[in-house]
Motif scaffolding. Structure first.
Motif, short mmCIF file in Angstrom:
data_model
loop_
_atom_site.label_atom_id
_atom_site.label_comp_id
_atom_site.label_asym_id
_atom_site.label_seq_id
_atom_site.Cartn_x
_atom_site.Cartn_y
_atom_site.Cartn_z
N PHE A 44 -3.74 -0.56 -13.88
CA PHE A 44 -3.30 -1.12 -12.60
C PHE A 44 -3.54 -0.11 -11.49
CE2 PHE A 44 -0.79 -4.97 -13.64
CZ PHE A 44 -0.82 -4.89 -15.03
N LEU A 45 -3.96 -0.62 -10.34
CA LEU A 45 -4.06 0.22 -9.14
C LEU A 45 -2.69 0.19 -8.46
CD1 LEU A 45 -5.83 1.89 -7.24
CD2 LEU A 45 -6.62 -0.25 -6.19
N ASP A 46 -2.11 1.36 -8.26
CA ASP A 46 -0.70 1.44 -7.86
C ASP A 46 -0.56 1.55 -6.35
OD1 ASP A 46 1.97 1.78 -7.64
OD2 ASP A 46 2.11 3.51 -8.98
N PHE A 47 -0.33 0.43 -5.68
CA PHE A 47 -0.12 0.44 -4.23
C PHE A 47 1.36 0.27 -3.90
CE2 PHE A 47 -3.82 0.22 -1.15
CZ PHE A 47 -4.65 0.96 -1.97
N LEU A 48 2.21 0.75 -4.80
CA LEU A 48 3.65 0.77 -4.52
C LEU A 48 4.23 2.18 -4.71
CD1 LEU A 48 5.98 -1.08 -3.65
CD2 LEU A 48 6.52 -1.43 -6.07
N ALA A 49 3.61 2.94 -5.63
CA ALA A 49 4.02 4.33 -5.88
C ALA A 49 5.52 4.46 -6.15
CB ALA A 49 3.59 5.23 -4.71
N GLY A 50 6.04 3.51 -6.97
CA GLY A 50 7.47 3.59 -7.30
C GLY A 50 8.34 3.45 -6.07
N ILE A 51 7.88 2.66 -5.09
CA ILE A 51 8.50 2.51 -3.76
C ILE A 51 8.50 3.85 -3.01
CG2 ILE A 51 10.36 1.45 -2.41
CD1 ILE A 51 11.16 -0.16 -4.81
N SER A 52 7.30 4.33 -2.77
CA SER A 52 7.09 5.54 -1.97
C SER A 52 7.75 6.78 -2.57
CB SER A 52 7.57 5.34 -0.53
OG SER A 52 7.00 6.34 0.29
N VAL A 53 7.64 6.91 -3.88
CA VAL A 53 8.18 8.09 -4.56
C VAL A 53 7.04 9.02 -5.02
CG1 VAL A 53 9.41 8.89 -6.62
CG2 VAL A 53 10.33 7.00 -5.26
N GLU A 368 8.18 -13.88 3.00
CA GLU A 368 7.67 -13.56 4.33
C GLU A 368 6.69 -12.40 4.38
OE1 GLU A 368 11.33 -13.82 4.15
OE2 GLU A 368 10.88 -15.94 4.36
N ALA A 369 6.74 -11.52 3.40
CA ALA A 369 5.92 -10.31 3.57
C ALA A 369 5.50 -9.68 2.25
CB ALA A 369 6.69 -9.28 4.40
N LEU A 370 4.34 -9.06 2.27
CA LEU A 370 3.93 -8.15 1.21
C LEU A 370 4.03 -6.74 1.78
CD1 LEU A 370 0.71 -9.89 -0.19
CD2 LEU A 370 3.05 -9.99 -1.10
N ARG A 371 4.30 -5.79 0.91
CA ARG A 371 4.34 -4.43 1.43
C ARG A 371 3.57 -3.50 0.52
NH1 ARG A 371 9.97 -1.07 0.77
NH2 ARG A 371 10.44 -2.23 -1.09
N PHE A 372 2.93 -2.54 1.15
CA PHE A 372 2.06 -1.60 0.45
C PHE A 372 2.51 -0.18 0.74
CE2 PHE A 372 -0.28 -5.38 1.74
CZ PHE A 372 -0.82 -5.80 0.53
N LEU A 373 2.70 0.60 -0.33
CA LEU A 373 3.06 2.01 -0.20
C LEU A 373 2.20 2.80 -1.20
CD1 LEU A 373 6.92 1.34 -0.24
CD2 LEU A 373 5.67 2.25 1.73
N PRO A 374 0.89 2.86 -0.96
CA PRO A 374 0.03 3.57 -1.91
C PRO A 374 0.34 5.06 -1.91
CG PRO A 374 -1.20 3.01 0.07
CD PRO A 374 0.15 2.35 0.21
N PRO A 375 -0.02 5.77 -2.97
CA PRO A 375 0.14 7.22 -2.94
C PRO A 375 -0.71 7.79 -1.81
CG PRO A 375 -1.23 6.54 -4.81
CD PRO A 375 -0.67 5.30 -4.20
N LEU A 376 -0.24 8.89 -1.21
CA LEU A 376 -0.94 9.44 -0.04
C LEU A 376 -2.26 10.09 -0.43
CD1 LEU A 376 2.10 11.00 1.90
CD2 LEU A 376 1.34 8.62 1.78
N ILE A 377 -2.46 10.31 -1.74
CA ILE A 377 -3.72 10.91 -2.21
C ILE A 377 -4.78 9.82 -2.46
CG2 ILE A 377 -2.79 13.06 -3.20
CD1 ILE A 377 -3.41 10.17 -5.51
#
Ligand SMILES: *Cc1c(COP(=O)(O)O)cnc(C)c1O
Length: 397
Positions: A44-53, A368-377
């Protein structure tokens, strides 16, 4: 380590774990960078990063080295003693933010508890009854009794009454409502610069400035919850730095140690010495292990990671805007840096499930929304890959 089948993991969960989460039928065994692998072997490509962790990605070699080295030396000793890593980390936080002093805890909710306690301690010592805390209707600040009371969204509070008193809520970006509510009985105004849990909703600069102005007028503290927005997520170390506003307190957790539990409440000059011995404490807070890892996070983030966030976010948002041209159910692309929301016209859950089928991890808020929090790397080609997966998923709706 165990090597159980997904069915067995779920069976044990259903029998022995309290049912507080709506879990997807997925379990993960390992990760690398922006990728995470399910127990049944899918990537899986992780665009949540454990909710920005896990902002530095999974299994980052320097984080792993830091964990290993500190584990071999010392995991824990009490705050009865001085803790070298805690002192060093506190300096790093001060240098990147308000230049004040930190209190260390183990989660975001606990960091906010510490901020609430400091604000009440400050207000009550100034004047009898100066203890009103103003937060926002769509905010999220955690799940402990006080932090959920500060959380504006009613769904987090219902059923837990009686709640602590004198918490009130005003609407996001409504300056006149805030002005009407703030008075000399106010000890703090609390806000997120971008609300994460409600679906990536930014505050306007003039609203945040108004909050600062009202805090100055009534001798109240401006507390910015940077638990999700902090540590480079929005393209600056802390989201308040996009605006010409200085808070009195910020709270941190989530990405601070890339997955090792830690929280911090950092107070600027004006209130850095309000709390005194015995006024607050934590057994685990600021232990040598978690703080060692957080120091390594700071060192790694300094290697150009924070500086690259803005351009990466722009690439991603531009791609999402192209998708908006194709799919009429996309109502809006919003956010800053790599904290990105996509307004969806009552199809967010369907879209969410379709993305999971495409092996892309992300978040959904209601319909109403999708949210994306990918790892900053995250790398450019991985952003492209995510956009390809999104296009495929959206085509099925
Ligand atoms: C996640 C979050 C919290 C709560 O953090 P926990 O570690 O889950 O207690 C508080 N505020 C904001 C803005 C968050 O995103």
């Amino acid at each position: 380590m165990q090597n159980l089948s997904f069915e067995k993991i779920k069976e044990l969960n259903d029998q022995y774990i309290q049912n507080t989460y709506g879990r997807l039928p997925l379990a993960f065994s390992h990760g690398k960078g922006a990728y995470i692998y399910s127990t049944d072997g899918r990537e899986f490509l992780d665009f949540l990063a454990g909710i920005s962790v896990t902002n530095l990605g999974h299994a980052h070699p320097e984080i792993t080295r830091s964990i290993r080295e500190q584990a071999e030396k010392l995991l824990h000793c009490s705050n009865i003693y001085h803790i070298e890593n805690q002192s060093v980390l506190a300096e790093l936080i001060a240098q990147k933010s308000l230049g004040g002093k930190s209190f260390f805890a183990n989660s975001g909710a606990e960091a906010n508890e510490a901020a609430i306690k400091l604000a009440r301690y400050y207000g009550n010592h100034l004047k009898a009854g100066k203890n009103k805390i103003i937060s926002l209707h769509n905010s999220f600040h955690g799940r402990t009794i006080a932090s959920l009371t500060m959380t504006g969204q009613p769904k987090y509070r219902q059923g837990y009454e009686p709640l602590p008193g004198n918490f009130v809520y005003v609407h996001e970006n409504d300056e006149s409502e805030l002005e009407a509510e703030a008075d000399e009985s106010t000890c703090a105004i609390v806000l997120e610069i971008i609300q994460g849990e409600s679906g990536v909703h930014p505050m306007t600069e003039s609203f945040v400035k108004k909050a600062r102005e009202l805090c100055d007028k009534h001798d109240a503290l401006l507390i910015i919850d940077e638990i999700q927005t902090g540590m480079g997520r929005t393209g600056k170390w802390f989201a308040y730095q996009h605006y010409d506003v200085t808070p009195d307190i910020i709270t941190l957790a989530k990405a601070l140690a890339n997955g090792i539990p830690i929280g911090a409440m950092h107070a600027g000059d004006k209130v850095k010495d309000v709390l005194v011995p015995k006024s607050h404490g934590s057994t685990f807070g600021g232990n040598p292990f978690a703080t060692a890892v957080a120091i390594t996070v700071f060192q790694e983030m300094e290697k150009g990671v924070v500086d690259a966030v803005e351009a990466k976010g722009e690439q991603f948002r531009k791609g999402l805007k192209d998708l908006q041209q194709k799919f009429s159910f996309i109502t809006e692309v919003r956010g800053k840096g790599l904290m990105v929301g996509l307004g969806m016209d009552q199809v967010a859950q369907k879209a969410y499930q379709a993305c999971i089928s495409e092996q892309l991890l992300l978040g959904a808020i209601g319909e109403e929304a999708l949210r994306f929090l990918p790892p900053l790397i995250i790398e450019s080609r991985e952003i492209e890959l995510a956009l390809e997966k999104l296009a495929k998923a959206f085509a099925t709706i």
